[in-house]
Structure formats: structure tokens, C-alpha cells
Design a protein around this motif. Structure first.
Motif, PDB file in Angstrom:
ATOM      1  N   GLU A  15     -13.420  -2.133   0.790  1.00 39.51           N
ATOM      2  CA  GLU A  15     -13.921  -0.668   1.473  1.00 39.51           C
ATOM      3  C   GLU A  15     -12.297   0.101   1.159  1.00 39.51           C
ATOM      4  O   GLU A  15     -11.698  -0.688   1.117  1.00 39.51           O
ATOM      5  N   ARG A  16     -12.315   1.061   0.584  1.00 40.94           N
ATOM      6  CA  ARG A  16     -11.587   1.613  -0.347  1.00 40.94           C
ATOM      7  C   ARG A  16     -12.527   2.986  -0.469  1.00 40.94           C
ATOM      8  O   ARG A  16     -12.984   3.659  -0.078  1.00 40.94           O
ATOM      9  N   ALA A  17     -10.656   3.923  -0.663  1.00 42.32           N
ATOM     10  CA  ALA A  17     -11.030   5.570   0.181  1.00 42.32           C
ATOM     11  C   ALA A  17     -10.346   6.014  -1.481  1.00 42.32           C
ATOM     12  O   ALA A  17     -10.191   7.538  -1.462  1.00 42.32           O
ATOM     13  N   ASP A  22       4.502   6.275   4.873  1.00 43.33           N
ATOM     14  CA  ASP A  22       4.984   7.108   3.230  1.00 43.33           C
ATOM     15  C   ASP A  22       4.384   8.181   3.783  1.00 43.33           C
ATOM     16  O   ASP A  22       4.237   8.906   4.889  1.00 43.33           O
ATOM     17  N   GLY A  41      -7.014  -2.618  -7.000  1.00 47.92           N
ATOM     18  CA  GLY A  41      -6.838  -3.401  -5.739  1.00 47.92           C
ATOM     19  C   GLY A  41      -9.149  -3.815  -5.303  1.00 47.92           C
ATOM     20  O   GLY A  41      -9.371  -2.886  -5.886  1.00 47.92           O
ATOM     21  N   LEU A  42      -8.329  -4.177  -4.641  1.00 53.52           N
ATOM     22  CA  LEU A  42     -10.178  -4.965  -4.458  1.00 53.52           C
ATOM     23  C   LEU A  42     -10.628  -4.570  -2.901  1.00 53.52           C
ATOM     24  O   LEU A  42     -11.375  -4.935  -2.241  1.00 53.52           O
ATOM     25  N   GLY A  43      -9.662  -3.876  -2.123  1.00 55.36           N
ATOM     26  CA  GLY A  43      -9.916  -3.427  -0.728  1.00 55.36           C
ATOM     27  C   GLY A  43      -9.734  -4.046   0.159  1.00 55.36           C
ATOM     28  O   GLY A  43     -10.667  -3.755   1.669  1.00 55.36           O
ATOM     29  N   LYS A  54       1.839   1.814  -3.175  1.00 56.41           N
ATOM     30  CA  LYS A  54       0.854   1.901  -3.972  1.00 56.41           C
ATOM     31  C   LYS A  54       0.764   3.876  -3.768  1.00 56.41           C
ATOM     32  O   LYS A  54       0.056   4.344  -5.388  1.00 56.41           O
ATOM     33  N   TYR A  55       0.617   3.584  -2.984  1.00 56.54           N
ATOM     34  CA  TYR A  55      -0.198   5.220  -2.583  1.00 56.54           C
ATOM     35  C   TYR A  55       0.705   6.080  -2.149  1.00 56.54           C
ATOM     36  O   TYR A  55       0.259   7.023  -1.272  1.00 56.54           O
ATOM     37  N   GLY A  92      -6.924  -5.701   1.712  1.00 58.60           N
ATOM     38  CA  GLY A  92      -5.259  -5.684   2.220  1.00 58.60           C
ATOM     39  C   GLY A  92      -5.649  -5.139   4.235  1.00 58.60           C
ATOM     40  O   GLY A  92      -4.943  -5.870   4.672  1.00 58.60           O
ATOM     41  N   LEU A  93      -6.443  -4.093   4.185  1.00 59.39           N
ATOM     42  CA  LEU A  93      -6.466  -4.047   5.247  1.00 59.39           C
ATOM     43  C   LEU A  93      -6.912  -4.444   5.762  1.00 59.39           C
ATOM     44  O   LEU A  93      -6.921  -5.063   7.535  1.00 59.39           O
ATOM     45  N   ILE A 151     -11.917   1.602   6.773  1.00 60.07           N
ATOM     46  CA  ILE A 151     -11.176   0.917   5.622  1.00 60.07           C
ATOM     47  C   ILE A 151     -10.608  -0.044   5.444  1.00 60.07           C
ATOM     48  O   ILE A 151     -10.037  -0.403   5.160  1.00 60.07           O
ATOM     49  N   ASN A 176       0.622  -0.835   0.384  1.00 56.54           N
ATOM     50  CA  ASN A 176      -0.102  -0.328   0.204  1.00 56.54           C
ATOM     51  C   ASN A 176       0.784   1.399   0.259  1.00 56.54           C
ATOM     52  O   ASN A 176       1.045   2.032  -0.530  1.00 56.54           O
ATOM     53  N   SER A 213       0.747   8.756   5.364  1.00 53.43           N
ATOM     54  CA  SER A 213       0.123   7.936   5.782  1.00 53.43           C
ATOM     55  C   SER A 213       1.898   7.449   7.441  1.00 53.43           C
ATOM     56  O   SER A 213       2.311   6.487   6.685  1.00 53.43           O
ATOM     57  N   ILE A 231      -5.071   9.261   3.725  1.00 56.79           N
ATOM     58  CA  ILE A 231      -5.902   9.406   3.742  1.00 56.79           C
ATOM     59  C   ILE A 231      -7.120  10.574   4.554  1.00 56.79           C
ATOM     60  O   ILE A 231      -6.835  11.209   5.431  1.00 56.79           O
TER      61      ILE A 231
HETATM   62  P1  ADP Z   1      -6.883  -1.910  -1.661  1.00 54.15           P
HETATM   63  O1  ADP Z   1      -5.704  -0.984  -1.543  1.00 54.15           O
HETATM   64  O2  ADP Z   1      -6.816  -3.169  -2.289  1.00 54.15           O
HETATM   65  O3  ADP Z   1      -7.840  -0.492  -2.226  1.00 54.15           O
HETATM   66  P2  ADP Z   1      -6.570  -2.326   1.205  1.00 54.15           P
HETATM   67  O4  ADP Z   1      -7.197  -3.019   2.146  1.00 54.15           O
HETATM   68  O5  ADP Z   1      -4.783  -2.748   1.595  1.00 54.15           O
HETATM   69  O6  ADP Z   1      -7.251  -2.278  -0.482  1.00 54.15           O
HETATM   70  O7  ADP Z   1      -6.898  -0.042   1.594  1.00 54.15           O
HETATM   71  C1  ADP Z   1      -7.642   0.047   1.678  1.00 54.15           C
HETATM   72  C2  ADP Z   1      -7.534   1.813   1.216  1.00 54.15           C
HETATM   73  O8  ADP Z   1      -6.798   2.523   2.113  1.00 54.15           O
HETATM   74  C3  ADP Z   1      -7.402   1.582  -0.189  1.00 54.15           C
HETATM   75  O9  ADP Z   1      -8.705   1.627  -0.801  1.00 54.15           O
HETATM   76  C4  ADP Z   1      -6.795   3.488   0.180  1.00 54.15           C
HETATM   77  O10 ADP Z   1      -7.803   3.918   0.062  1.00 54.15           O
HETATM   78  C5  ADP Z   1      -6.973   3.700   1.459  1.00 54.15           C
HETATM   79  N1  ADP Z   1      -4.825   2.795   2.029  1.00 54.15           N
HETATM   80  C6  ADP Z   1      -4.682   2.609   2.568  1.00 54.15           C
HETATM   81  N2  ADP Z   1      -2.926   2.490   2.637  1.00 54.15           N
HETATM   82  C7  ADP Z   1      -2.758   3.606   1.941  1.00 54.15           C
HETATM   83  C8  ADP Z   1      -1.779   4.628   2.471  1.00 54.15           C
HETATM   84  N3  ADP Z   1      -0.581   3.957   2.911  1.00 54.15           N
HETATM   85  N4  ADP Z   1      -2.333   5.824   2.161  1.00 54.15           N
HETATM   86  C9  ADP Z   1      -3.068   6.203   1.492  1.00 54.15           C
HETATM   87  N5  ADP Z   1      -4.444   5.240   1.448  1.00 54.15           N
HETATM   88  C10 ADP Z   1      -4.325   4.296   1.191  1.00 54.15           C
END
Ligand code: ADP
Length: 691
Positions: A584-586, A566, A594-596, A542-543, A598-599, A579, A539, A623, A571
Motif C-alpha cells: 500500500e502506498r499513498a 518529520d 518504493g514497494l509499499g 524520503k518524504y 516498509g510500514l 498504508i 521514510n 507526520s 499523509i
Molecule cells: P514505501 O515508502 O516503500 O512506499 P511504506 O510501507 O514505508 O512504503 O510506506 C507506505 C506509504 O505510506 C508510502 O508510500 C507513503 O505514501 C506513506 N508514508 C510513509 N511514511 C511517510 C511519511 N513519513 N510521510 C509521508 N508519507 C509517508
């Protein structure tokens, strides 16, 4: 205009009062103007006070007082009225006299107290002017005071009570008018009996003033403060008139002595009757309030489609609405008054507080699920009087809930089967591509072809990861996570994961650093904790918006903290709480794949290990995710400095203190192991958003 009218009325009524034998020529035994002044200033406002001053001055000059003492007397009378009005305002007096407290205020504050002022100033002025001699002072003062007092008790109530309610509201029903006339006739008849005989007390057995009580009580009960104030004034006038002409039980050889016994009678009668009328008015007000509340309650329960009932302590139905009657399967008329047993084990009386209970009943042949809220109701002292119940029909809600559960189940089922089915061919594909890549390398295939093969390998990797995530959700939703704990070094795990991410970090242009501090061994499920670090680092890259990503693994005596920080997109505050939920995704789907999950998976793993996950983030600034894991399964206790596990506590500075500031490498000097991956190798054509 009001002032002149009041002055005139005051003068004329006062002159009439003074005609009836005044003590020392000025202090009469009945002083109606006091009542007029009080009522006028209460109803018309205290700005009318000059009317009282003028009237009192005029009447005293009229009967021969020199101007100066007459002025003194007038000031006393004016102050009396002003003080009475002021005092009544303080206690929230209502002129309708329909409350006992209003009658008591009138008696004590106006009649008894304010007249003291007028008597003292009035008699004092006459004394100073030499009109009242020292020997007459006490008798004059007493007569003055009682005369004013009676004026407030007899005259003021009539004016106040009649002015405070609209006249047109008076009943014109024939029976009512007839009853009024008969009651007045009865009063006149007993007055004639009691007062029309001459000869003083004891001359006739009927010559008793209390004969007036029955008709007065009748009038008080039936015609309230307005009726009884008028009737008391009428009775007093008759009694005074009779005594003045030498008739009735109060006659004494000297008129002003006769009037004293009469005064006491008038004062006591007026107070008694006013209190009685007020009590009756209060009761009927209370009755109509209860009736209104009941009709409001009735309208509410009849107007709702929710079943409602109320029962007394013995379980008898007091109230039930049409919807309630349908539930109990009997008409309302049959239910009211009958015993209704609770169908659930608890009773509101025993519980002592409201509770909810579900019940399935058959209404018109259809099964319905009701959610009852039942609770006791109490009297003013808190004693339970009975219980009330109100239900919500949740049949549709339940059906929807079941349908949703089935849908979720079907989804999980589908994901599970699809995941497994997809995994088999993908596995073959990955293996084949792997050996193709090895073969290509061995026989020196063209670089462009090799690049394509590696790209295919990365995509199969990504597909594998997505399928694994889906399978993970199906596993998590069907039960608890089973952990295979072993003793391992989390710092070592972190190093492996960071190594694995080296290439994707370069592609994403994110310098990736790892800092390990302390003894990071403990007992965890290796694959699971690897997954935690993997998900967070993936993550962060990616972000991370091409900025540095820092990973810190720090140990204390009882726990290890994995910090992944990072400086990327961050967020929004409102998204932070959601999240960690599944799917759930933001972020926008168009910009980030992504599928939302991981977290969600990370949190489940952390919690299964008895740990927590927290995040501090700011939109646009990056974050910091912190996973805290106890080192040993029995917890070994949280170390005392850490206190209770802080599931929602903000991230402490200590947690990130082990990490250097962005773009610095000072941690190198602290001895922590740092892996800094160069970012100036060949950038790939497209950064891979997933891994
Ligand atoms: P995914 O990455 O597949 O969307 P996750 O469950 O890993 O699913 O994350 C959920 C959401 O949390 C992400 O869609 C993103 O909006 C937010 N997020 C997670 N990690 C970060 C990060 N390091 N910086 C910003 N947003 C994050």
C-alpha cells in the motif's frame, strides 16, 4: 348554496319529526335533523354551520316559538353538531364506519355526548322564555336528548357510510342484487309480523320486536355498514309508523310514552347492528391484508433466483420457491407439507437467532456451494413459529477466492525464489565493489572514479534492501514472525541507525536529530527493532521535503516509545488506515520509489513484540509515527498511567513532548543526547529516494 340546502333539508325533516307528538310542543322523540346536521358538517365541512342555525331557527319559529327562545334552541342545535364533528376529528373518526372504534366514537362522542348540549341549551331557552314549565323540564329534557341521540344513530350513519364510498363501486351482480332484495323482503315480512297487529304487548306471540334481528344480522353480515344502516333506518321508520297508528308491541295509551320503549329498541338495535357490521368489515379487511401480504411474499420469493423456504415448528415445509425445490431435488408440490430435516447440526429454532452456514449440494449434476442464512420467525408474542432459510450461490465466489489464494501463493513463491536467486550474485557484486573501493582508496585512484564506485555501492545497497523487503513479505505471509529476544538498549540501537543514516540525511538535506530519554533497555529482537527504526527514519527522510527529522526514544517503566517525526509531505486522512497494509502506498510512483512494504513490515514487527504503531499526520505539514513496545516479553504489565494498549488512539502530546519544536534545539538543555548533523556539506548530485 350548501348552507341554504342544509337549512331547507333541516327545516323540512324537523317539521316532519315534530309532527309526531312533541313533548311540550318542541322536544320530539325522534329528531332526524341532528343526524343530518352531523353528517352535513362532517362531509361538507364545519363552514356549513349557518345552515343548521337557520334551519333550526326557522322550524322553531314555524311551530310557534317566539324569536328569542327559537334562537336559543338554534344555537344549541348548531353547537351540538359542531362539537360532535370536533370530537370525532380528535379521535381520527372515519365516516365509512368500517371499524369498531368509529362506531363507538359515533355512539359515545356524537350520539350520547353532543346531544346533551343541544338538550340543555334548547330546553333551558324554552324554560327561560316560560314555554316549558318547571314541572315539565325533566321529561322535556330527556325526550330532547334521546330524540337527538337517535337521530345521530339512525340517520347520520346512512349519510356518512353511503357518502364515504363511491356508489359506482356497488356490486351490480345479479346474485348480489337478488340477495339484497330478498333480505329486505325478509325484513319487511318480520316487521309486518311484529308490528302489523294491534292490541299492545302480548296480543300475539309473534309481536316481538326482536324478530327483526335475524334479517338485520343477515344484512349486517352481508352488506356491511351501508346496508345495515339503511335497514336499521327502514326498520325504525316502520316501527315508529306502526306505533304512531296504534299497531305493534310498543303501543301505550299515550303516544310519547309508547315511543320511549320504541326508542330504546331503536337505539340498541342501531348500535348492535353497526358494531356487528364494523366487526365483519374489520375481519374482511384483515383477511384481504393477509391475502395481499401473502401474494407480495409469493411474488418476491418466486421472483428471486435465491433458494428460499419456510418451515413450521414441526419441520414441515410451508413455502418453497422453484430455486429451493431444485436444491432439495423434489418438485414444489411434493415438498410442501412434508418434513424437511436440517442438514446442518444447528437448527434455527434452537439457535433462536439467524445464522449462516455453507453447504455444498448437487444441482442438475453440478456441485454448487450455497451460503444459507437461516433464522426463526415468531408470532406477535415472540414465540418461535418456525424457520426460514434463504441461500446465496457462492460457487463462483469460492472459485475466485481459491484462484486468488493460489495467485497470492504463486506470487510469494516467485518472490521467494527470485529473491534468493538475485541475492547470491548481488552479494558477490557488493563484496567485489567493496574491495574495489578499498583498493581504489589505497592506491589513490582518481576522485571521479571513486565517486562512481561509491554510487554503484549505494545502488547495490538499495537493491539489497529491496530484495530483503520482498523476502520479508514472503516470510511474514507464511507464518508468524519468530523473534530472537535479547537484552539490549533501544536508545543505543537508535543511535546506530541514525549514524548510519547520516550520509543520506545530508544528501536529502534533512537535519536529523536523535533524543533519548530514560532507561531504554528491554528485551527485543535486535535486528527487528533496528528494522523498525530504519524503516521509519528512511521514510521520514524520503518524504521529509528537506525539513528536519526528529527521532525520539523515550522509556517509561514498562514500555519504550519510538517517535519519528518529520515536517514533510504528510499523509491524507483517507490514506492513513491503509498504508500499513502490504504494497500500500499513498504517493505517486513517479515521484517516490518504493514497494509499499516498509510500514507493513514495521507493524508486523511491532505487533509481534506485543506493541502498536500509530501515526498522526497532516497533508503538507508532516507526520509523526509512534511505535510503542513493551520492554519485557511478558509485558510486565502496561503501566497504570497508560491503561490499555491504544491501537487506534491518537498520539498523545506526551509521546512527542520529548522532541523539541522544529528548528529548535532546546532538548540540548534537558540533557537528552542530541545528534545534529550538519547540512552544509557537499550536497550529492541527486538525493537517493530509497535510502
Ligand atoms: P514505501 O515508502 O516503500 O512506499 P511504506 O510501507 O514505508 O512504503 O510506506 C507506505 C506509504 O505510506 C508510502 O508510500 C507513503 O505514501 C506513506 N508514508 C510513509 N511514511 C511517510 C511519511 N513519513 N510521510 C509521508 N508519507 C509517508
Amino acid at each position: 348554496m350548501g348552507v341554504v340546502g342544509l337549512a331547507l333539508a333541516y327545516t323540512l325533516v324537523a317539521r316532519a319529526g315534530l309532527a309526531m307528538d312533541a313533548v311540550s310542543g318542541f322536544a320530539t322523540l325522534v329528531w332526524p335533523p341532528t343526524g343530518i346536521a352531523l353528517a352535513a358538517l362532517w362531509l361538507g365541512g364545519t363552514r356549513l354551520w349557518p345552515g343548521v342555525l337557520l334551519g333550526a331557527f326557522a322550524v322553531n319559529v314555524w311551530i310557534g316559538a317566539p324569536p328569542l327562545p327559537a334562537f336559543g334552541v338554534a344555537i344549541g342545535n348548531t353547537l351540538e353538531a359542531l362539537l360532535a364533528v370536533w370530537a370525532l376529528r380528535q379521535v381520527g373518526f372515519s365516516a365509512s364506519l368500517t371499524r369498531v372504534r368509529d362506531v363507538m366514537a359515533l355512539v359515545l362522542l356524537a350520539a350520547v355526548a353532543s346531544s346533551l348540549v343541544s338538550a340543555t341549551i334548547g330546553v333551558g331557552s324554552l324554560f327561560l322564555a316560560g314555554i316549558v314549565k318547571g314541572a315539565q323540564f325533566a321529561a322535556t329534557w330527556r325526550a330532547w336528548w334521546i330524540g337527538d341521540l337517535i337521530g345521530d344513530l339512525l340517520v347520520a350513519p346512512v349519510l356518512l357510510a353511503w357518502a364515504s364510498q363511491p356508489w359506482r363501486k356497488l356490486s351490480r351482480r345479479r346474485a348480489r342484487v337478488g340477495e339484497a332484495l330478498i333480505s329486505v323482503a325478509a325484513l319487511l315480512a318480520v316487521a309486518a309480523l311484529a308490528f302489523a297487529t294491534s292490541g299492545g304487548a302480548g296480543a300475539s306471540p309473534f309481536m316481538e320486536p326482536f324478530l327483526l334481528f335475524p334479517p338485520l344480522i343477515w344484512i349486517a353480515l352481508r352488506f356491511g355498514p351501508r346496508g345495515v344502516s339503511l335497514a336499521s333506518l327502514l326498520a325504525a321508520t316502520l316501527a315508529v309508523a306502526a306505533t304512531v297508528v296504534g299497531l305493534g308491541p310498543f303501543v301505550r295509551p299515550v303516544l310519547h310514552e309508547s315511543l320511549i320503549g320504541l326508542q330504546v329498541f331503536m337505539a340498541v338495535t342501531a348500535i348492535t347492528m353497526l358494531v356487528l357490521a364494523a366487526v365483519v368489515a374489520e375481519r374482511s379487511h384483515a383477511e384481504s391484508t393477509v391475502r395481499e401480504s401473502y401474494s407480495l411474499l409469493r411474488a418476491m420469493i418466486d421472483g428471486t433466483t435465491a433458494p428460499v423456504y419456510a418451515k413450521d415448528r414441526a419441520g414441515r415445509v410451508l413455502l418453497v420457491n422453484a430455486a429451493g425445490a431444485e436444491v432439495f431435488g423434489r418438485p414444489i408440490a411434493q415438498l410442501v407439507g412434508t418434513q424437511l430435516a436440517e442438514r446442518d447440526s444447528a437448527t434455527p429454532e434452537a439457535e433462536g437467532k439467524p445464522y449462516t452456514v455453507e453447504e455444498t449440494v448437487s444441482i442438475k449434476g453440478r456441485a454448487r456451494t450455497l451460503l444459507w442464512t437461516k433464522g426463526p420467525y415468531r408470532d406477535g408474542q415472540g414465540e418461535i413459529l418456525g424457520s426460514v432459510g434463504i441461500a446465496r450461490d457462492i460457487t463462483e465466489h469460492k472459485q475466485t477466492e481459491r484462484a486468488l489464494q493460489q495467485a497470492v501463493h504463486a506470487r510469494d513463491e516467485f518472490m521467494f525464489i527470485a529473491g534468493h536467486e538475485l541475492r547470491t550474485p548481488l552479494c558477490t557484486l557488493t563484496l567485489e565493489l567493496g574491495s574495489l573501493e578499498r583498493l581504489g582508496r589505497r592506491i589513490g585512484v582518481d576522485g571521479k572514479i571513486m565517486e562512481r564506485v561509491r554510487k554503484l555501492l549505494r545502488q547495490t545497497d538499495r537493491l539489497n534492501h529491496l530484495i530483503e523487503s520482498l523476502l520479508e513479505v514472503t516470510r511474514l505471509s507464511t507464518g508468524r514472525l519468530l523473534l530472537k529476544r535479547e537484552t539490549l538498549d533501544l536508545g543505543e540501537v537508535g543511535r546506530e541507525v541514525v549514524d548510519r543514516f547520516a550520509e543520506s540525511a545530508i544528501r536529502a538535506e534533512c537535519p536529523l536529530e536523535l533524543h533519548v530519554q530514560g532507561d531504554t533497555t528491554g528485551q527485543w529482537d535486535r535486528l527487528r527493532v533496528e528494522q523498525i527504526v530504519t524503516n521509519l527514519v528512511a521514510n521520514a527522510i524520503k518524504y521529509g521535503a528537506c525539513k528536519p527529522v526528529q527521532v525520539g526514544i523515550t522509556a517509561t517503566a514498562s514500555r519504550v516509545e519510538i517517535v519519528v517525526r518529520d515536517f514533510g509531505i504528510g499523509i491524507a486522512a483517507e490514506d492513513i488506515s491503509r498504508i500499513f497494509g502490504p504494497f500500500e502506498r499513498a504517493v505517486s510512483v513517479r515521484h517516490f520509489g518504493g514497494l509499499g512494504l516498509g510500514l507493513y513490515v514495521t507493524r508486523q514487527i511491532a505487533e509481534a513484540h506485543g506493541g502498536t504503531i500509530r501515526v498522526a499526520s497532516e497533508l503538507g505539514a508532516g507526520s509523526t509515527f509512534v511505535v510503542t513496545l513493551p520492554r519485557w516479553p511478558d509485558g510486565g504489565g502496561w503501566d497504570s498511567a497508560a491503561g490499555e494498549p491504544e491501537a487506534i488512539a491518537p498520539i498523545s502530546d506526551r509521546a512527542v513532548a520529548a522532541l523539541p519544536k522544529a528548528e529548535t534545539t532546546t532538548a540540548r538543555e534537558t540533557g537528552a543526547k542530541i545528534l545534529i548533523l550538519p547540512t552544509d556539506r557537499d550536497p550529492p548530485p541527486l538525493p537517493d529516494p530509497a535510502l
